[in-house]
Design a protein around this motif. Structure first.
Motif, PDB file in Angstrom:
ATOM      1  N   PRO A   1      68.226 -38.485 -13.268  1.00 23.72           N
ATOM      2  CA  PRO A   1      68.913 -37.223 -13.551  1.00 23.72           C
ATOM      3  C   PRO A   1      68.376 -36.531 -14.798  1.00 23.72           C
ATOM      4  CG  PRO A   1      70.516 -38.858 -12.899  1.00 23.72           C
ATOM      5  CD  PRO A   1      69.189 -39.568 -12.992  1.00 23.72           C
ATOM      6  N   PHE A   2      68.018 -37.303 -15.826  1.00 26.09           N
ATOM      7  CA  PHE A   2      67.517 -36.685 -17.048  1.00 26.09           C
ATOM      8  C   PHE A   2      66.224 -35.909 -16.789  1.00 26.09           C
ATOM      9  CE2 PHE A   2      65.069 -36.679 -21.013  1.00 26.09           C
ATOM     10  CZ  PHE A   2      65.985 -36.078 -21.849  1.00 26.09           C
TER      11      PHE A   2
ATOM     12  N   ILE B   1      75.682 -34.008 -10.327  1.00 30.15           N
ATOM     13  CA  ILE B   1      75.327 -34.928 -11.425  1.00 30.15           C
ATOM     14  C   ILE B   1      75.821 -34.361 -12.755  1.00 30.15           C
ATOM     15  CG2 ILE B   1      73.369 -35.738 -12.794  1.00 30.15           C
ATOM     16  CD1 ILE B   1      71.876 -36.127 -10.081  1.00 30.15           C
ATOM     17  N   SER B   2      75.578 -33.077 -12.948  1.00 30.66           N
ATOM     18  CA  SER B   2      76.020 -32.452 -14.193  1.00 30.66           C
ATOM     19  C   SER B   2      77.545 -32.452 -14.281  1.00 30.66           C
ATOM     20  CB  SER B   2      75.473 -31.024 -14.270  1.00 30.66           C
ATOM     21  OG  SER B   2      75.962 -30.384 -15.411  1.00 30.66           O
TER      22      SER B   2
ATOM     23  N   ALA C   1      67.748 -39.882  -9.198  1.00 22.25           N
ATOM     24  CA  ALA C   1      68.580 -38.690  -9.023  1.00 22.25           C
ATOM     25  C   ALA C   1      68.850 -38.401  -7.551  1.00 22.25           C
ATOM     26  CB  ALA C   1      67.909 -37.491  -9.674  1.00 22.25           C
ATOM     27  N   THR C   2      67.846 -38.644  -6.706  1.00 27.27           N
ATOM     28  CA  THR C   2      68.007 -38.266  -5.303  1.00 27.27           C
ATOM     29  C   THR C   2      69.016 -39.153  -4.578  1.00 27.27           C
ATOM     30  OG1 THR C   2      66.122 -39.653  -4.826  1.00 27.27           O
ATOM     31  CG2 THR C   2      65.730 -37.292  -4.972  1.00 27.27           C
TER      32      THR C   2
ATOM     33  N   GLU D   1      68.779 -31.559  -3.333  1.00 28.12           N
ATOM     34  CA  GLU D   1      68.663 -31.928  -4.751  1.00 28.12           C
ATOM     35  C   GLU D   1      69.308 -30.883  -5.652  1.00 28.12           C
ATOM     36  OE1 GLU D   1      64.519 -34.509  -4.315  1.00 28.12           O
ATOM     37  OE2 GLU D   1      64.459 -32.532  -5.248  1.00 28.12           O
TER      38      GLU D   1
ATOM     39  N   HIS E   1      62.170 -39.451 -12.352  1.00 26.83           N
ATOM     40  CA  HIS E   1      62.955 -39.459 -11.116  1.00 26.83           C
ATOM     41  C   HIS E   1      64.453 -39.563 -11.390  1.00 26.83           C
ATOM     42  CE1 HIS E   1      59.892 -39.467  -8.019  1.00 26.83           C
ATOM     43  NE2 HIS E   1      59.159 -40.253  -8.784  1.00 26.83           N
TER      44      HIS E   1
ATOM     45  N   ARG F   1      76.485 -37.092 -15.642  1.00 29.35           N
ATOM     46  CA  ARG F   1      75.483 -38.160 -15.601  1.00 29.35           C
ATOM     47  C   ARG F   1      74.083 -37.602 -15.817  1.00 29.35           C
ATOM     48  NH1 ARG F   1      76.303 -42.548 -11.052  1.00 29.35           N
ATOM     49  NH2 ARG F   1      74.516 -43.363 -12.215  1.00 29.35           N
ATOM     50  N   ILE F   2      74.018 -36.400 -16.411  1.00 25.94           N
ATOM     51  CA  ILE F   2      72.723 -35.731 -16.551  1.00 25.94           C
ATOM     52  C   ILE F   2      71.809 -36.455 -17.530  1.00 25.94           C
ATOM     53  CG2 ILE F   2      73.352 -34.105 -18.412  1.00 25.94           C
ATOM     54  CD1 ILE F   2      71.474 -33.057 -15.284  1.00 25.94           C
ATOM     55  N   PHE F   3      72.361 -37.274 -18.425  1.00 26.58           N
ATOM     56  CA  PHE F   3      71.513 -37.988 -19.384  1.00 26.58           C
ATOM     57  C   PHE F   3      71.159 -39.407 -18.921  1.00 26.58           C
ATOM     58  CE2 PHE F   3      73.233 -34.627 -22.064  1.00 26.58           C
ATOM     59  CZ  PHE F   3      72.042 -34.133 -22.570  1.00 26.58           C
ATOM     60  N   ASP F   4      71.570 -39.727 -17.700  1.00 28.38           N
ATOM     61  CA  ASP F   4      71.204 -40.999 -17.095  1.00 28.38           C
ATOM     62  C   ASP F   4      69.678 -41.043 -16.913  1.00 28.38           C
ATOM     63  OD1 ASP F   4      70.648 -43.069 -15.362  1.00 28.38           O
ATOM     64  OD2 ASP F   4      72.425 -42.748 -14.132  1.00 28.38           O
TER      65      ASP F   4
ATOM     66  N   MET G   1      72.099 -31.939  -8.252  1.00 28.69           N
ATOM     67  CA  MET G   1      72.028 -31.663  -9.686  1.00 28.69           C
ATOM     68  C   MET G   1      73.347 -31.101 -10.205  1.00 28.69           C
ATOM     69  SD  MET G   1      69.362 -32.656 -11.083  1.00 28.69           S
ATOM     70  CE  MET G   1      69.367 -31.803 -12.656  1.00 28.69           C
ATOM     71  N   ALA G   2      73.929 -30.192  -9.426  1.00 31.62           N
ATOM     72  CA  ALA G   2      75.211 -29.632  -9.850  1.00 31.62           C
ATOM     73  C   ALA G   2      76.274 -30.731  -9.921  1.00 31.62           C
ATOM     74  CB  ALA G   2      75.640 -28.534  -8.888  1.00 31.62           C
TER      75      ALA G   2
ATOM     76  N   ILE H   1      75.258 -24.729 -14.225  1.00 30.37           N
ATOM     77  CA  ILE H   1      75.860 -25.952 -13.682  1.00 30.37           C
ATOM     78  C   ILE H   1      76.380 -26.818 -14.829  1.00 30.37           C
ATOM     79  CG2 ILE H   1      74.523 -25.960 -11.529  1.00 30.37           C
ATOM     80  CD1 ILE H   1      72.858 -28.254 -12.747  1.00 30.37           C
TER      81      ILE H   1
ATOM     82  N   LEU I   1      71.968 -40.090  -5.921  1.00 30.09           N
ATOM     83  CA  LEU I   1      73.310 -39.904  -6.457  1.00 30.09           C
ATOM     84  C   LEU I   1      74.059 -38.816  -5.692  1.00 30.09           C
ATOM     85  CD1 LEU I   1      72.537 -40.008 -10.290  1.00 30.09           C
ATOM     86  CD2 LEU I   1      73.505 -41.824  -8.888  1.00 30.09           C
TER      87      LEU I   1
END
Lengths: 263, 617
Positions: free
Chosen positions: B480-481, A104-105, A117-118, A97, B478, A109-112, A101-102, B498, A120
């Motif tokens: 990304p946000f 995703i950022s 998250a897991t 994860e 759960h 897509r961090i504001f999705d 996260m890195a 990041i 993606l």
């Protein structure tokens, strides 16, 4: 073309000149070490390159783009990854994860708010874990990892956005000697394979001489030597800095005394 | 001119008592890092004790001042008991635990005071020898005010001497700066902490005792003073005694003049000043960034998706809830609406606090703005229920965006204090805008649309909004946000590295939590048919904190369980006499005996039953 060009970098803290007119280049795929005794200005130098500190004078260019005044997170987006002297990871997340996260950022897509998250970028994250040989630990909580594994995880996180430049602040600090060698061999291998350029600071001279393509030596904020391992080893100034108690440049008595006062 | 001098002197006299309370709070915070809600109780008990002791010696100067000092000493002893039996066990617990525990102490002391002194307000005697007024520049100034003006600086000087001239004082200052270092030097911390707590409590007691000639002694003194005391401590800088003095004088004098221009300002003014100071100087006027808070807390376990069996169990529970109005009585379905409202409120608080690491002492603000937004839209704009239900959360979102922008610039206790300030400002404005909000009388007659007016129908409105909101927040947790918020909580440095915009992300998290609290507020307003300023008050915010704590902060299910348990306990206990005492005891029991809350226990149970996936390790 140089990945990083630093010219005339200067930073004062009150009356103390922490970094004084430092200039250097970092070539494509180069593994460049920045060494020097405690208080030489390594970390200050580093923090100006990655945007955490604003220099009083000088320029920093990444692939021709000016980095001065750019926020750290923007510098990341321009292709600079970094690892920390004391590892910084998301302790409440699993190993994979952290890497997700890195990614995703990086993919913005961090504001999705609706995806899981897991789920993606799982494949990409697994590939990065394989790169640092941690694929068998993907599901572990990163808070349970041994320190050496945390360092490797951090390396994978830093590599996630596919940076052109990697800044590593004392990558082997706090590690056992055998782990240090392993981590730096891994880093050197990745540098060679991916063509990433690396600037790192380091206290362990074995690590530096074994892996750095080129070495910069800082003392009291100034660059006093630059060259290959052989050249640095043979440099009398460097020997004096490391063996002779930190008095260089034939500095005035006052300087030597204040140094003694600090000791 | 004389009039203004008189105002100034009144301001200075008010400052003295405020300073005594605030400096005690500041000393306690500096040394123990505990934000002590029960400090208001020490103030109140000091006043009651002084009232009773002084009454034994009518018209005796010695009796009066002796009584005041005796009251302070007894309160110091009370502080020692509280410290040794309760706080000593939770010095290494997270802030939230300490805060809630001290709130439990506040409830207990309130009911004990009620049992001893009764509910009626007590009017204290005038101070013998200081019971008339002197004329200064033509204006009458009570002699007692002049005495108070001298007491504040005298106490400040005394504390300064103790802190700079005694070994103990030096240790207190050292601990305020770096607690761990003091421990590493071999100082007996237990003793140091107890002594600091006793001093702080005694000062609060003194602050209450010297107020008896000026104001009626009442059971509301504790909560009414604690807000102002927090403000003074934060403005002065946590742990700074001289800062507390400057801030107390600043607030009191500003207040004395501001009420001339705008009489309603006194409730809001301290919090506005605090907000301004915190934005300009994030650690207060004299504060420095202190050493960390207690021991590092144990890292949280990664979030896991529910196993399919657990999902089935959950679905079954939701269906059972949906079917419940058919089975249970109307009374029970009203209670269930309360549970759902409380749960959404708690889940939204947990979202920002548990996941986001932003502890809020003022989450009720957004609940209340949601409720008032809907109520005002319904009553003044004449909007039907459905549009009003949209206005409420939008108003809450706007408030959360506005205050959140300031709050996320701070962290830890300072952030919590700013959230409290925001809530108090909103509360004050609501309380005083009689023309729009009805002030203390609230807004009545907010009824659901005709189709939703039966208890059963409204149950389904509440069900859709609350369960939908809870589901959405879980989903976001759960996403990304939500992961991003947790990441910032774990390591803001790594989050920035990041490429995340840390402050913006937190701001959005704050706003989302506030909006969802607003949804809960809207459902609440239409279920009760009325709103009063309490919905924005400290007690409502603390209720939320207790629910989160009761359930366990480290689990997503925590606030759900906590809110359910809370409402059921409250429903049962609040029918009893001395329910505050019982409730306080329950809070202390949870804090001391089950620090991972109900969810921690259930989680252990689920693991044992194999309903929750284990980590691979």
């Amino acid at each position: 073309m140089n990945v990083l060009e630093v010219r005339g970098l200067t930073k004062k803290f009150g009356g103390l000149v922490a970094v004084d007119d430092v200039s250097f280049d970092l070539g494509q795929g180069e593994f460049l070490a920045l060494i020097g005794p405690n208080g030489a200005g390594k970390t200050t130098c580093f923090n100006m390159v990655n945007g955490y500190l604003r220099p009083d004078r000088g320029t920093v260019r990444l692939n021709g783009q000016d980095l001065i005044g750019v926020r750290p997170r923007k510098i990341v987006r321009m292709g600079v990854g970094r690892t920390f002297q004391i590892t910084r990871t998301f302790l409440s997340m699993t190993v994979i994860e952290n890497i997700q996260m890195a990614l995703i950022s990086h993919h913005r897509r961090i504001f999705d708010m609706l995806s899981r998250a897991t789920r993606l970028y799982r494949d990409e994250a697994e590939a990065l874990l394989r790169l640092v040989s941690m694929e068998d630990q993907a599901g572990r909580a990163s808070s349970e990892l041994a320190y050496g594994d945390l360092k490797r995880l951090e390396l994978a996180v830093a590599l996630a956005p596919d940076p052109t430049l990697l800044l590593m602040d004392e990558p082997t600090a706090g590690m056992a000697p055998s782990e240090r060698v392993a981590l730096m061999e891994l880093t050197a291998k990745i540098v060679a394979e991916r063509g990433v350029s690396v600037l790192f600071t380091e206290h362990d001279m074995d690590v530096v001489f074994a892996h750095a393509h080129r070495i910069l030596v800082l003392n009291r904020g100034g660059l006093i030597a630059e060259g290959t391992g052989e050249e640095i080893r043979g440099n009398p100034l460097v020997q004096e800095v490391y063996l002779g108690g930190g008095t260089v440049f034939g500095q005035a008595e006052a300087g030597a005394e204040s140094e003694a006062d600090h000791a | 001119m004389g009039f203004y001098v008189a105002q100034l002197l009144t301001g200075l006299a008010n400052a003295s008592s405020l300073f005594l309370i605030a400096c005690g709070l500041s000393i306690i915070f500096g040394v123990t890092r505990i934000v002590n809600f029960a400090h208001g109780s020490f103030y109140m008990v000091g006043a009651y004790l002084a009232y009773s002791i002084v009454a034994l010696f009518p018209d005796s100067i010695l009796g009066f001042w002796g009584g005041v000092i005796a009251a302070a000493l007894i309160v110091g002893l009370l502080g020692l008991i509280v410290e040794m039996t309760i706080l000593r066990r939770i010095y290494h617990a997270p802030e939230l635990f300490q805060l809630v525990a001290t709130f439990g102490v506040l409830l207990i002391i309130q009911d004990m005071t009620l049992a001893i002194w009764g509910a009626a307000d007590k009017l204290g005697p005038r101070a013998p020898g200081l019971d008339s007024a002197v004329r200064i520049m033509g204006e009458p100034i009570p002699e007692y005010d002049l005495a108070l003006i001298l007491i504040g600086p005298a106490v400040l000087a005394g504390i300064w001497l103790v802190f700079h001239r005694t070994r103990w004082g030096v240790l207190v200052r050292a601990a305020t700066q770096d607690r761990e270092m003091v421990g590493a030097l071999g100082v007996n911390q237990a003793w140091l902490f107890s002594a600091a707590f006793v001093l702080g409590a005694a000062l609060a007691g003194l602050g209450g005792a010297i107020q008896i000639p000026r104001e009626a002694v009442s059971l509301q003194m504790d909560l009414s003073v604690i807000g102002d005391a927090f403000v003074v401590v934060v403005i002065g800088g946590m742990g700074s005694v001289s800062g507390a003095f400057v801030a107390a004088v600043l607030i009191s004098v500003l207040n004395a003049f501001a009420i001339l221009v705008f009489p309603q300002i006194s409730i809001v003014l301290p919090f506005v000043v605090m907000a301004v100071v915190l934005i300009v100087r994030p650690y207060g006027l004299f504060g420095k960034e202190g050493s960390g808070h207690g021991a590092p807390t144990e890292p949280e376990q990664p979030l896991r998706l529910l196993s399919s069996r657990a999902t089935l169990v959950l679905m079954a529970l939701v269906f059972a809830l949906a079917a419940s109005p058919v089975v249970v009585s109307d009374f029970a379905s009203i209670l269930l609406v309360d549970v759902m409202v409380a749960t959404l409120f708690a889940v939204s608080l947990h979202f920002m606090m548990g996941l986001g690491g932003m502890v809020s002492f003022g989450h009720a603000a957004y609940f209340g703005v949601g409720a008032y937004g809907a109520a005002m839209a319904s009553n003044y704009l004449g909007l039907p229920m459905m549009p009003a239900m949209i206005v409420g959360p939008l108003a809450a979102a706007a408030a959360a965006l506005f205050f959140g922008w300031f709050c996320v610039r701070l962290s830890g206790v300072y952030l919590a204090m700013l959230t409290l300030a925001a809530a108090q400002i909103l509360w004050g404005v609501t309380f005083q805008s009689q023309a729009y909000t009805g002030g203390d009388d609230g807004i009545l007659g907010i009824w659901p649309a005709a189709w939703a007016s039966s208890d059963q129908a409204y149950f389904y409105v509440a069900f859709v909004l609350c369960i939908g909101g809870i589901w959405f927040l879980r989903r976001v947790a759960h996403s990304p946000f939500g992961y991003g918020l947790r990441g910032i909580r774990d390591s803001d440095v790594r989050a920035e590295a990041i490429g995340m915009d840390v402050k913006f992300h937190q701001w959005m998290g704050f706003a989302l939590a506030g909006t969802m609290a607003g949804v809960a507020g809207v459902v609440f307003a239409f279920s009760k048919g009325s709103v009063f300023p309490d919905v924005l008050g400290i007690a409502q915010s603390v209720d939320g904190l207790i629910m989160v704590l009761l359930g366990g902060i480290h689990a997503l299910a925590g606030p759900i369980l906590g809110a359910g348990v809370f409402v059921l306990i409250e429903d049962w206990v609040s029918r009893l006499d001395y329910w505050r005492f019982i409730f306080g005891m329950i809070i202390l029991g949870v804090v001391l005996l089950a620090p991972d809350g109900v969810a921690g226990g259930v989680d252990r149970l689920l693991r044992a039953l194999g309903l929750r996936r284990e980590g691979q390790a």
